[in-house]
Design an enzyme around this catalytic site. Structure first.
Site, PDB file in Angstrom:
ATOM      1  N   GLU A 142       0.839  -1.210   0.000  1.00  0.00           N
ATOM      2  CA  GLU A 142       0.000   0.000   0.000  1.00  0.00           C
ATOM      3  C   GLU A 142       0.871   1.255   0.000  1.00  0.00           C
ATOM      4  OE1 GLU A 142      -2.825  -0.403   3.217  1.00  0.00           O
ATOM      5  OE2 GLU A 142      -4.068  -1.747   2.026  1.00  0.00           O
ATOM      6  N   GLU A 178      -6.295  -8.052  -0.472  1.00  0.00           N
ATOM      7  CA  GLU A 178      -6.623  -8.055   0.959  1.00  0.00           C
ATOM      8  C   GLU A 178      -8.075  -7.672   1.166  1.00  0.00           C
ATOM      9  OE1 GLU A 178      -4.453  -5.426   3.519  1.00  0.00           O
ATOM     10  OE2 GLU A 178      -2.538  -5.869   2.578  1.00  0.00           O
TER      11      GLU A 178
HETATM   12  C1  GAL Z   1      -4.028  -2.898   5.128  1.00  0.00           C
HETATM   13  C2  GAL Z   1      -2.554  -3.247   5.188  1.00  0.00           C
HETATM   14  C3  GAL Z   1      -2.322  -4.505   5.988  1.00  0.00           C
HETATM   15  C4  GAL Z   1      -3.083  -4.474   7.280  1.00  0.00           C
HETATM   16  C5  GAL Z   1      -4.541  -4.230   6.964  1.00  0.00           C
HETATM   17  C6  GAL Z   1      -5.423  -4.194   8.187  1.00  0.00           C
HETATM   18  O1  GAL Z   1      -4.238  -1.578   4.791  1.00  0.00           O
HETATM   19  O2  GAL Z   1      -2.047  -3.423   3.892  1.00  0.00           O
HETATM   20  O3  GAL Z   1      -0.938  -4.656   6.232  1.00  0.00           O
HETATM   21  O4  GAL Z   1      -2.584  -3.450   8.075  1.00  0.00           O
HETATM   22  O5  GAL Z   1      -4.681  -2.993   6.335  1.00  0.00           O
HETATM   23  O6  GAL Z   1      -6.751  -3.931   7.837  1.00  0.00           O
END
Ligand code: GAL
Length: 673
Positions: free
Chosen positions: A145, A302
């Site tokens: 990110e 994710e």
């Molecule tokens: C994302 C990030 C992850 C984790 C996740 C938690 O933005 O890439 O590493 O922190 O959020 O929701």
């Protein structure tokens, strides 16, 4: 690459060796086929500068390979270790007040720092040399990110990089002074050394300077990505390289420009827990990811199995919701569903964030649902590679996002992203898939659509105006929201009466903007209600050569009696203009009229409110209908074929239970019987 990817971020360095075997055993159990490995593992593999230890990673990759789990191997550049901050204090991030921030979180570095670039090159090269040809490694994940915390650094190195970037853009100081309109408030620069990154000042900052700063910052982050990508490509040929985007929720990276730089667009999405209709925000993010990917499949890198830990109130997902969310992304073009993260952490900032394998292990509801999801994805693997194509597109543009929301505009209540999401949501509610495509898309791309939506296009370039004009003249329909077409790339007014660059195409002039007080409304003579905004509009250009129809007038408010909704035929197409801001039922009515006028209907007429129906198509003619029932009642959809999750034939009518999902491989046209 697996057909549909299923897995998550895997952080073995948080666990002892004996847990790794257990991890792989359980991954197999759940049908996990891809993990993003080692995203934050820098201090594990390089515990001190130039002292590398790959023994743990070697072992984990071997175990995963043995277990048939593919690896999306990460470079650890999102979180430089403490030795880095100690050795290179100048590389630490400086905030907008000029304070150098300390170590102890992640992304604590300046993206322009030469030391950061040097050290990320070393570790990326070591990783790529060691694992670039490893059979388990099928993809590369650069950083994480990018820019999430550190998009706008204000250190001296950044200022120098900004000046170099500005020289390339504007040539000399005369060019810069012109572009930034520095005659205003005596800001004329006489030497480059005076030019700074806009950060803190007693009053408002120069808007053109801010716009350039945002562009520069996005480019600097892109340079960080390219830097590592190119190092990896040389040593790991043939494997896609990507970095995970935050499409639709993150403002400071111009993903439209980044799309062509990644081999596969990957996206992270988290529901807004406070929004009972958060699934429409999910759809927006997914549709934008597809738009950034040029319509090709992309990958959900994710999302969460249940609650996150970073919102004010982190509600858990209800039973079935994770499956529905996952299939909603896949319906909209993702070739898989991955999560943050595989095993829930037992320490650190994110220990209260859900994971695929919760603290409570295999007996938990979440784990059971993860296993079910793995099985479901196994059943629908055939959809991989197929695509989604809407007949309507909303044009999205990061420069407009920045420019409109910079402050110093007529009303804080007119935002860019909120407008775009509200329009997209209303189209969603009508059962229509709305692509979200970069506003810089070619005429060729635009011409595929029956209807284009431009909710808040304040900054208009000649290229976009030309493309839109050609689109409408060739028969397309276009809806434009208020306060559009006004400024150029430097936030300078287009010449002549408002709405500047769009005046000719819209066939109208705006005499004055008349924003409303907070929480007040205006009524139109057709019964619709506007909020936030009104304009005094004249339905022809100043030459009077264009005839523009007034479809509704303001019945009250500051523009009472004047046109509120206008439309005009241009060539064989039609363009509509809204001189106020609509929401809720009024926005629905505006967009329903536009969809109707353009001949766009629902994917599944009659499916009912809250029932999402999306079609993916393969090049060989096969198609799949995804049905996602977000309501608490059973839903009925007219379709025919085979429902893949239950492996049952569907002849004409499919019932999907409350909160349920279905994926139907269609057999020819739907049979209403
Ligand atoms: C994302 C990030 C992850 C984790 C996740 C938690 O933005 O890439 O590493 O922190 O959020 O929701």
């Amino acid at each position: 690459m697996p057909r549909l990817a299923f897995g998550g971020d895997y952080n073995p360095d948080q666990w002892d060796r004996d847990v790794w075997r257990e991890d792989v055993r359980l991954m197999r159990r759940a049908g996990v086929n891809l993990v993003s490995l080692g995203i934050f593992s820098w201090s594990w593999i390089e515990p001190d500068q130039d002292r590398f230890d790959f023994s743990g990673l070697d072992e984990v990759i071997a175990l995963l390979h043995e277990g048939g789990v593919s690896v999306d191997l990460a470079t650890p550049s999102a979180s430089p270790p403490p030795w880095f901050s100690e050795a290179y204090p100048d590389a630490l991030f400086v905030d907008h007040l000029g304070r150098r921030l300390g170590h102890g979180s992640r992304q604590g570095f300046c993206p322009s720092s030469p030391a950061y670039r040097r050290r990320t090159a070393v570790v990326a090269a070591r990783l790529a040399r060691r694992y670039g040809e490893h059979p388990a490694v099928v993809m590369w994940h650069v950083g994480n990110e990018l820019g999430g915390y550190n998009a706008h650094c204000h250190c001296p190195t950044t200022a120098e990089a900004f000046r170099t970037w500005l020289r390339a853009r504007h040539g000399d100081l005369d060019g810069l002074n012109r572009a930034w309109g520095t005659a205003f408030w005596s800001q004329r620069y006489s030497a480059w050394s005076q030019v700074r990154v806009p950060g803190s000042a007693p009053g408002r900052l120069n808007p053109a300077q801010q716009l350039d700063h945002y562009r520069f910052a996005s480019d600097e982050l892109l340079a960080c990505y390219r830097w590592e990508r190119d190092i990896i490509r040389r040593r790991s040929p043939g494997r896609p390289v990507t970095t995970n985007f935050m499409a639709g929720t993150f403002k400071w990276v111009d993903y439209c420009r980044w799309g062509p730089e990644v081999d596969l667009v990957t996206n992270d999405h988290y529901l807004t827990a406070a929004d009972p209709e958060a699934h429409t925000g999910l759809a927006f993010s997914a549709d934008l990811s597809r738009g950034i990917a040029g319509g090709r499949p992309w990958l959900l890198m994710e999302h969460s199995t249940s609650a996150v830990q970073w919102q004010p109130r982190n509600t858990a997902k209800r039973p079935g919701e994770m499956l529905r969310n996952s299939l909603a992304h896949i319906a909209r073009g993702s070739d898989g569903a991955c999560f943050f993260q595989w095993r829930q952490s037992d320490s650190g900032v994110e220990k209260w964030h859900s994971a695929m394998l919760p603290h409570g292990g295999e007996s938990t509801r979440i784990w059971q649902e993860v296993v079910q999801l793995g099985a479901a994805l196994g059943r629908i693997g055939e959809v991989a590679g197929s695509t989604v194509a809407g007949e309507v597109a909303l044009l999205w543009d990061y420069e407009n996002y920045w420019a409109l929301e910079m402050g110093g505009r007529p009303s804080v209540d007119l935002g860019y992203a909120a407008e775009a999401e509200a329009w997209h949501r209303e189209v969603w509610r009508q059962g229509v898939v709305c692509d979200v495509v970069p506003a810089t898309a070619s005429t060729d791309v635009l011409s595929r659509y029956r209807l284009l939506l431009l909710p808040a296009h304040y900054l208009a370039t000649p290229e976009t105006v030309r493309a839109l004009t050609a689109y409408v003249h060739a028969g397309g329909h276009l809806v434009v929201g208020p306060f559009s077409g006004l400024v150029d790339r430097d936030d300078r007014l287009h010449p002549g009466p408002y709405p500047g660059a769009l005046r000719e195409l819209l066939g109208l002039t705006v005499d004055e903007f008349l924003p409303l007080r907070e929480n007040t409304t205006v009524t139109l003579d057709n019964g619709l209600t506007g909020r936030v905004w009104a304009e005094a509009v004249h339905p022809a250009d100043p030459v009077g050569a264009v005839r523009t129809a007034v479809d509704a007038r303001f019945a009250d408010g500051p523009a009472a009696g004047g046109p509120a909704l206008l439309s005009r035929r241009a060539g064989t197409g039609l363009v509509r203009y809204a001189a106020t801001r609509f929401e809720g039922a009024s926005l629905r009515a505006l967009l329903a009229g536009a969809l109707d006028g353009a001949g766009v209907g629902s994917t599944a007429p009659g499916a009912g409110d809250g029932v999402e129906v999306v079609r993916r198509r393969a090049q060989d003619g096969r198609s799949w209908l995804f049905v996602l029932n977000h309501t608490e009642d059973a839903a009925e959809v007219v379709c025919g074929g085979v429902e893949l999750l239950s492996d049952t034939a569907v002849a004409g009518r499919l019932t999907v239970g409350p909160g349920g999902v279905a994926v139907v491989r269609e057999s020819g046209p739907p049979d209403a019987g």
